[in-house]
Design a protein around this motif. Structure first.
Motif, PDB file in Angstrom:
ATOM      1  N   LEU A 266       0.341  -1.032   0.305  1.00 24.68           N
ATOM      2  CA  LEU A 266       0.270  -0.215  -0.165  1.00 24.68           C
ATOM      3  C   LEU A 266       0.777   0.909   0.570  1.00 24.68           C
ATOM      4  CD1 LEU A 266      -1.995  -0.878   2.764  1.00 24.68           C
ATOM      5  CD2 LEU A 266      -2.633  -1.118  -0.085  1.00 24.68           C
ATOM      6  N   THR A 267       1.870   1.218  -0.377  1.00 25.18           N
ATOM      7  CA  THR A 267       2.914   2.332   0.109  1.00 25.18           C
ATOM      8  C   THR A 267       2.875   3.784  -1.376  1.00 25.18           C
ATOM      9  OG1 THR A 267       4.024   1.053   0.856  1.00 25.18           O
ATOM     10  CG2 THR A 267       5.510   2.900   0.256  1.00 25.18           C
ATOM     11  N   ASN A 268       2.857   4.667  -0.539  1.00 26.91           N
ATOM     12  CA  ASN A 268       2.742   5.422  -2.369  1.00 26.91           C
ATOM     13  C   ASN A 268       3.453   6.310  -2.646  1.00 26.91           C
ATOM     14  OD1 ASN A 268       2.436   7.198  -0.558  1.00 26.91           O
ATOM     15  ND2 ASN A 268      -0.132   7.571  -0.348  1.00 26.91           N
ATOM     16  N   ALA A 269       3.798   7.139  -3.237  1.00 26.13           N
ATOM     17  CA  ALA A 269       4.891   7.771  -3.746  1.00 26.13           C
ATOM     18  C   ALA A 269       5.616   9.231  -2.765  1.00 26.13           C
ATOM     19  CB  ALA A 269       4.553   9.056  -5.314  1.00 26.13           C
ATOM     20  N   GLN A 270       4.734   9.701  -1.868  1.00 25.16           N
ATOM     21  CA  GLN A 270       4.710  10.120  -0.671  1.00 25.16           C
ATOM     22  C   GLN A 270       5.593   9.035  -0.123  1.00 25.16           C
ATOM     23  OE1 GLN A 270       1.276  10.264  -2.131  1.00 25.16           O
ATOM     24  NE2 GLN A 270       1.961  11.688  -2.917  1.00 25.16           N
ATOM     25  N   GLY A 271       4.962   7.946   0.591  1.00 27.28           N
ATOM     26  CA  GLY A 271       5.892   7.772   1.264  1.00 27.28           C
ATOM     27  C   GLY A 271       7.107   7.135   0.743  1.00 27.28           C
ATOM     28  N   ILE A 272       7.312   6.847  -0.715  1.00 23.84           N
ATOM     29  CA  ILE A 272       8.564   6.441  -1.121  1.00 23.84           C
ATOM     30  C   ILE A 272       9.682   7.326  -1.047  1.00 23.84           C
ATOM     31  CG2 ILE A 272       9.723   5.777  -3.170  1.00 23.84           C
ATOM     32  CD1 ILE A 272       6.582   4.494  -3.711  1.00 23.84           C
ATOM     33  N   GLN A 273       9.509   8.542  -1.137  1.00 27.07           N
ATOM     34  CA  GLN A 273       9.761   9.712  -0.955  1.00 27.07           C
ATOM     35  C   GLN A 273      10.141  10.707   0.408  1.00 27.07           C
ATOM     36  OE1 GLN A 273       8.514  13.150  -2.411  1.00 27.07           O
ATOM     37  NE2 GLN A 273       9.897  14.982  -2.666  1.00 27.07           N
ATOM     38  N   ALA A 274       9.531  10.201   1.324  1.00 30.54           N
ATOM     39  CA  ALA A 274       9.125  10.236   2.604  1.00 30.54           C
ATOM     40  C   ALA A 274      10.739   9.736   3.095  1.00 30.54           C
ATOM     41  CB  ALA A 274       9.111  10.305   3.738  1.00 30.54           C
ATOM     42  N   ALA A 275      10.645   8.131   3.369  1.00 31.46           N
ATOM     43  CA  ALA A 275      11.286   7.050   3.659  1.00 31.46           C
ATOM     44  C   ALA A 275      13.217   7.253   2.732  1.00 31.46           C
ATOM     45  CB  ALA A 275      10.807   5.749   3.130  1.00 31.46           C
ATOM     46  N   THR A 276      12.836   7.901   1.154  1.00 30.11           N
ATOM     47  CA  THR A 276      13.991   8.038   0.506  1.00 30.11           C
ATOM     48  C   THR A 276      15.386   8.909   1.123  1.00 30.11           C
ATOM     49  OG1 THR A 276      13.295   6.619  -1.417  1.00 30.11           O
ATOM     50  CG2 THR A 276      15.058   8.204  -1.596  1.00 30.11           C
ATOM     51  N   GLU A 277      14.145  10.291   1.302  1.00 33.32           N
ATOM     52  CA  GLU A 277      15.543  11.208   1.682  1.00 33.32           C
ATOM     53  C   GLU A 277      15.667  11.224   3.468  1.00 33.32           C
ATOM     54  OE1 GLU A 277      12.115  14.207   1.141  1.00 33.32           O
ATOM     55  OE2 GLU A 277      12.334  14.562  -1.029  1.00 33.32           O
ATOM     56  N   TRP A 278      15.100  10.216   3.489  1.00 33.98           N
ATOM     57  CA  TRP A 278      15.032  10.140   5.289  1.00 33.98           C
ATOM     58  C   TRP A 278      16.544   9.243   5.819  1.00 33.98           C
ATOM     59  CZ3 TRP A 278      15.600   4.771   6.702  1.00 33.98           C
ATOM     60  CH2 TRP A 278      15.133   4.627   8.842  1.00 33.98           C
ATOM     61  N   GLY A 279      16.601   8.121   5.185  1.00 32.60           N
ATOM     62  CA  GLY A 279      17.537   6.906   4.775  1.00 32.60           C
ATOM     63  C   GLY A 279      18.852   7.719   4.209  1.00 32.60           C
ATOM     64  N   GLN A 280      20.251   7.599   5.578  1.00 35.85           N
ATOM     65  CA  GLN A 280      21.325   8.563   4.810  1.00 35.85           C
ATOM     66  C   GLN A 280      22.065   7.388   4.124  1.00 35.85           C
ATOM     67  OE1 GLN A 280      22.625   9.136   8.528  1.00 35.85           O
ATOM     68  NE2 GLN A 280      21.057  11.140   9.635  1.00 35.85           N
ATOM     69  N   ASN A 281      22.165   5.863   4.140  1.00 36.34           N
ATOM     70  CA  ASN A 281      23.295   4.567   4.148  1.00 36.34           C
ATOM     71  C   ASN A 281      21.820   4.239   2.930  1.00 36.34           C
ATOM     72  OD1 ASN A 281      25.037   3.663   3.934  1.00 36.34           O
ATOM     73  ND2 ASN A 281      24.735   2.109   4.844  1.00 36.34           N
ATOM     74  N   GLY A 282      21.276   4.548   2.565  1.00 34.33           N
ATOM     75  CA  GLY A 282      20.437   3.886   1.297  1.00 34.33           C
ATOM     76  C   GLY A 282      18.998   3.169   2.313  1.00 34.33           C
ATOM     77  N   VAL A 283      18.290   3.365   1.128  1.00 30.64           N
ATOM     78  CA  VAL A 283      16.304   3.164   1.302  1.00 30.64           C
ATOM     79  C   VAL A 283      16.539   1.475   0.522  1.00 30.64           C
ATOM     80  CG1 VAL A 283      14.323   3.203   1.450  1.00 30.64           C
ATOM     81  CG2 VAL A 283      16.479   4.295   3.333  1.00 30.64           C
ATOM     82  N   TYR A 284      15.894   0.437   0.834  1.00 29.26           N
ATOM     83  CA  TYR A 284      15.197  -0.005  -0.442  1.00 29.26           C
ATOM     84  C   TYR A 284      14.022  -1.059   0.102  1.00 29.26           C
ATOM     85  CZ  TYR A 284      20.002  -0.678  -1.519  1.00 29.26           C
ATOM     86  OH  TYR A 284      21.347   0.027  -1.800  1.00 29.26           O
ATOM     87  N   PHE A 285      13.410  -1.057  -1.071  1.00 27.63           N
ATOM     88  CA  PHE A 285      12.009  -1.982  -0.013  1.00 27.63           C
ATOM     89  C   PHE A 285      11.717  -3.098  -1.385  1.00 27.63           C
ATOM     90  CE2 PHE A 285      12.168   2.651  -0.859  1.00 27.63           C
ATOM     91  CZ  PHE A 285      10.652   3.259   0.296  1.00 27.63           C
ATOM     92  N   ALA A 286      11.369  -4.766  -0.763  1.00 28.04           N
ATOM     93  CA  ALA A 286      11.501  -5.431  -0.745  1.00 28.04           C
ATOM     94  C   ALA A 286      10.095  -5.833  -1.238  1.00 28.04           C
ATOM     95  CB  ALA A 286      12.135  -6.482   0.104  1.00 28.04           C
ATOM     96  N   THR A 287       9.742  -6.526  -2.459  1.00 33.81           N
ATOM     97  CA  THR A 287       8.277  -7.434  -2.375  1.00 33.81           C
ATOM     98  C   THR A 287       8.531  -8.613  -2.599  1.00 33.81           C
ATOM     99  OG1 THR A 287       6.741  -7.035  -4.569  1.00 33.81           O
ATOM    100  CG2 THR A 287       8.740  -7.169  -4.549  1.00 33.81           C
ATOM    101  N   CYS A 288       7.376  -9.061  -1.624  1.00 35.02           N
ATOM    102  CA  CYS A 288       6.471 -10.780  -1.743  1.00 35.02           C
ATOM    103  C   CYS A 288       5.985 -11.198  -2.460  1.00 35.02           C
ATOM    104  CB  CYS A 288       7.383 -10.843   0.181  1.00 35.02           C
ATOM    105  SG  CYS A 288       8.170 -10.731   0.321  1.00 35.02           S
TER     106      CYS A 288
END
Length: 401
Positions: A266-288
């Motif tokens: 259920l993650t949307n573009a705003q959530g992706i952007q917020a998390a990516t900008e927050w992470g200092q050493n890389g943010v990844y999104f695992a899909t199962c």
């Protein structure tokens, strides 16, 4: 040294090479990559072994619960997440010999299916002996939760810390302490977890996989209240943030750690952007994908992640929520239900992105001289060239090294 060639060689971090040739040392390390179309090409002295299909590096499974392998088929499909979680908590206890046998069997299965490394969720020490002898590299995420009850934080932490201390580490393996999900970890437990890690690790968290989770954090309402009451817990103290749960998670976790958000249906573009900008050493999104279909009959919208330039990885989840532990089967599902995802994008998700997420990319995830990433053959692809290749119903994987 052995030489291998196929219709195409896919280094992943560089364009595919038609009839490319790869040389492997006796230990499986890549010593040479040759392009027959190059003007400087010199044919190897030894005739390459020819494989029908394409050559790729070993797969990376970034989200698994190997310790639940004895629960295959015990939870019914389509029940949605909260009943599924009840099944996991109430049905996981079995004779230790059965648990140990299942862990051995499915570790071997993953290796046979071309999986080179696994990001594995651990609540217990059941998998540690197998990990110490497996050819698979494991990043053990020792998962902690206190059912969102601050008063339980210290006791919960102490129990899980013992699992962390004795978890498989070294000899290619790694470990970290991680929160289970935004809805199961209290503020004091987040602080204790953050204190175990030094900021250089990869950590993971289950994120935004059910409407009930979103309702709780957006409005403070929904079925999670009854879910917790069933376990003797009360979350009436919780005040909704008015934002989706990923915003809550990043407000509690350490941005210095490389972070893997898992499921993200259920993650949307705003959530992706917020998390990516927050992470200092890389943010990844695992899909199962198969687990998402098994539990909730839904998939993420992969176009949202592609458009955002997000780093996506692939996991299998557990045999409580899947029919097998195969990255190829996950890619097949994506290709079937969201066929617009490019073939080369899928390969990157399943190899180099996962290796980077687990910080194993110095050795794994791509075919490059000096690396030891494993070597697989993908055969029976649909299409005749990189522009038309697709993973179809008959596509198979075979391990070479």
């Amino acid at each position: 040294m052995t030489y291998h060639t196929a219709n195409y060689l896919y280094p992943i971090t560089s364009p595919p090479i038609k009839n490319g040739i790869i040389a492997l040392g006796d230990d499986g390390r890549i010593t040479e990559i040759l392009d027959p179309a190059s003007p400087t090409f010199i044919a190897p002295a030894t005739e390459p072994l020819k494989h029908e299909g394409i050559l790729i590096p070993g797969f990376i499974n970034t989200h698994c619960h190997l310790e639940l392998s004895h629960m295959v088929g015990k939870s019914q499909t389509g029940k949605t997440l909260l009943p599924f979680l009840v099944d996991v908590v109430t049905m996981r206890e079995m004779p230790q010999a059965e648990i140990d046998a299942a862990v051995e069997e499915w570790d071997a299965y993953m290796w046979e299916q071309g999986i080179q490394a696994v990001g594995d969720i651990c609540n217990k020490l059941d998998t540690a002996p197998v990990k110490r002898k497996s050819p698979i590299r494991y990043y053990s995420f020792v998962e902690m939760f206190d059912f969102f009850q601050p008063e339980r934080a210290q006791a919960s932490f102490e129990g899980y810390k013992a699992v962390y201390d004795d978890q498989a580490d070294g000899d290619g393996n790694a470990k970290s302490a991680v929160p289970h999900a935004p809805y199961t970890v209290s503020n004091p437990l987040y602080e204790l977890i953050n204190g175990v890690n030094d900021g250089t690790e990869t950590v993971s968290i289950h994120s935004e996989e059910t409407p009930a989770e979103m309702e709780l954090f957006l409005n403070g309402t929904g079925p999670f209240h009854a879910f917790f009451q069933g376990f003797g817990a009360n979350i009436d103290y919780f005040k909704a943030t008015g934002k989706s749960s990923i915003h809550h998670a990043i407000s509690k976790m350490n941005p210095a750690n490389r972070t893997l958000f898992v499921h993200n249906t259920l993650t949307n573009a705003q959530g992706i952007q917020a998390a990516t900008e927050w992470g200092q050493n890389g943010v990844y999104f695992a899909t199962c994908p198969n687990a998402n279909l098994y539990i909730e009959n839904r998939l993420p919208r992969y176009d949202v992640f592609i458009d955002a330039g997000a780093k996506v990885t692939v996991g299998t989840d557990s045999l409580t929520s899947n029919w097998q532990l195969s990255i190829l089967e996950e890619l097949r599902t994506i290709s079937k239900f969201q066929s617009y995802v490019p073939f080369e994008t899928l390969l990157s998700w399943a190899t180099i992105n996962g290796a980077e997420a687990l910080q194993f990319d110095d050795e794994l995830g791509s075919l490059e001289v000096g690396k030891k990433p494993g070597l697989l053959v993908l055969s029976e692809l649909e299409g005749a060239s990189p522009e038309t290749f697709r993973i179809g119903a008959r596509t198979a994987v075979r391990r070479i090294s």
